[in-house]
Scaffold this motif. Structure first.
Motif, PDB file in Angstrom:
ATOM      1  N   LYS A 181     -10.144 -26.490   0.094  1.00 49.94           N
ATOM      2  CA  LYS A 181      -8.902 -25.715   0.470  1.00 49.94           C
ATOM      3  C   LYS A 181      -8.881 -24.274   0.294  1.00 49.94           C
ATOM      4  O   LYS A 181      -8.179 -23.815   0.799  1.00 49.94           O
ATOM      5  N   GLY A 182     -10.059 -23.754  -0.238  1.00 43.46           N
ATOM      6  CA  GLY A 182      -9.967 -22.185  -0.501  1.00 43.46           C
ATOM      7  C   GLY A 182      -9.449 -21.801  -1.439  1.00 43.46           C
ATOM      8  O   GLY A 182      -9.343 -20.486  -1.697  1.00 43.46           O
ATOM      9  N   ASP A 183      -9.105 -22.785  -2.420  1.00 43.42           N
ATOM     10  CA  ASP A 183      -8.291 -22.109  -3.898  1.00 43.42           C
ATOM     11  C   ASP A 183      -9.359 -22.144  -4.953  1.00 43.42           C
ATOM     12  O   ASP A 183      -8.967 -21.984  -6.168  1.00 43.42           O
ATOM     13  N   MET A 184     -10.626 -22.203  -4.816  1.00 42.27           N
ATOM     14  CA  MET A 184     -11.487 -22.032  -5.742  1.00 42.27           C
ATOM     15  C   MET A 184     -12.826 -21.423  -5.212  1.00 42.27           C
ATOM     16  O   MET A 184     -13.116 -21.759  -4.008  1.00 42.27           O
ATOM     17  N   GLU A 258      -3.156 -37.982   6.378  1.00 46.05           N
ATOM     18  CA  GLU A 258      -2.793 -36.632   5.723  1.00 46.05           C
ATOM     19  C   GLU A 258      -1.984 -35.785   6.951  1.00 46.05           C
ATOM     20  O   GLU A 258      -0.960 -35.039   6.652  1.00 46.05           O
ATOM     21  N   ASN A 262       1.944 -34.131   6.507  1.00 43.56           N
ATOM     22  CA  ASN A 262       2.222 -32.793   6.400  1.00 43.56           C
ATOM     23  C   ASN A 262       3.496 -32.628   7.286  1.00 43.56           C
ATOM     24  O   ASN A 262       3.819 -31.792   7.770  1.00 43.56           O
TER      25      ASN A 262
END
Lengths: 262, 91
Positions: A181-184, A258, A262
């Motif tokens: 997700k780009g969060d780590m 998904e 969304n």
């Protein structure tokens, strides 16, 4: 030939003790004669992670002060008879031991073991200096968080300044879903920032908590983290093992659901 | 792609924010030079270049390399005739 490896991190709570216990156990599973040493004087922990807390009679400080012989203080593991623990003292503090005494101790242990794994305390003070004094090789444990990486960078600098020839990195508690997700920060991001050789990656895994609760590291649950540690141990012995891949690509059905959600 | 557009393009994801913050803080720690000093150095460099050549301030990238220690500055120069194509000078 014997190798003394210090497991360190700078920051506390990133998984040094868990890593030391799992690497010790993993190397023992590979048939090596291994000792794990808890160098955190005053804050003993490795014994409970390995499930050997009830067998302690003597400790590291007793050996250094000559209150007992090395063999009297070593505790044999419950499951592997080629794995031993040298526990730390709980009543003394870090100033009880000097780096010179630690060098002498690791030299003596080198006569009996192929691998000596030193679990280093958090911080960069006396306890850290003691732990790295006798080490040939260092494993720096970090997590993909800004605080842990910053401390790891500092530790790598200090290890280099102390002429530790081989410094390698373990990135612990990776969350593939968050990276996607780009969060780590990804493994590549961390390696790029720290510019150090990667020894292994350990995914975030509930089984590690369960194994630690029970005091049985690498208990054959076949979980991703255990696989990661086994791979690391094989790499330590010189084998080339590919890194774990986190193939989180979703099937068409998951993608569709998904999309609708969304 | 729909949710990518909604989340990804509107704001930077926290992973890349973390990476950039770390790069800056580690750089200043390794060089024993505060982030303010680095910013001042960057501004001085730009001003020095700007005296002689028009500089594309938005496109400036400054990198530090560890081994061997080296500072790499990418300072794009605006060309008056053809401003789309710019030379890159590495200092």
């Amino acid at each position: 030939m014997s190798e003394v490896i210090v497991v360190t991190s700078g920051k506390g709570g990133v998984g040094k003790t868990t890593t030391a216990a799992n690497i010790g156990t993993g190397l023992a599973m590979l048939g090596k004669k291994v000792a794990v040493v808890d160098t955190d004087i005053g804050l003993r922990n490795l014994d409970v992670v390995m499930g050997l807390e009830n067998r302690i009679v003597y400790n590291l400080v007793d050996v250094i002060y000559g209150n007992c012989r090395l063999k009297q203080a070593l505790i044999r593991d419950k499951r592997y008879n080629n794995l031993y623990l040298l526990p730390s003292a709980q009543t003394k503090d870090k100033t009880a031991v000097t780096p010179e005494q630690m060098v002498k101790l690791t030299e003596e242990m080198s006569n009996y073991f192929e691998y000596i794994i030193l679990d280093c305390p958090a911080g960069i003070e006396q306890g850290f200096k003691n732990a790295i004094a006798g080490a040939d090789r260092a494993i720096v444990v970090t997590t993909p968080e800004v605080s842990a990486i910053r401390d790891a960078d500092r530790i790598i600098g200090l290890l280099e300044a102390n002429d530790i020839a081989q410094i390698e990195l373990i990135i612990n508690r990776i969350r593939p879903d968050m990276i996607q997700k780009g969060d780590m920060m990804s493994v590549d991001d961390v390696i790029e920032i720290l510019a150090v050789h990667l020894l292994g990656i350990i995914p975030d895994d509930q089984q590690i908590v369960i194994a630690t609760n029970q005091g049985v590291p690498l208990s054959g649950r076949n979980s991703p983290a255990e696989q990661g540690y086994i791979n690391i141990c094989r790499r330590i012995t010189g084998e080339e093992v590919p890194f774990l891949s986190f193939d989180t690509k979703k099937g068409i059905f998951r993608k569709m659901t998904e999309l609708f959600r969304n | 792609m729909l949710f990518m557009a909604r989340n990804g393009l509107t704001k930077r994801r926290s992973g890349s924010v973390a990476r950039n913050r770390l790069k800056t803080v580690l750089l200043s720690e390794r060089m024993d030079c505060s982030t303010d000093t680095m910013l001042m150095m960057k501004n001085d460099l730009i001003q020095a270049m700007d005296k002689y050549l028009p500089v594309d301030r938005a496109g400036i990238q400054i990198q530090f390399q560890q081994d061997p220690p080296m500072m790499l500055a990418r300072i794009p120069i605006l060309q008056e005739k053809d401003s789309r194509k710019d030379y890159v000078k590495t200092v």
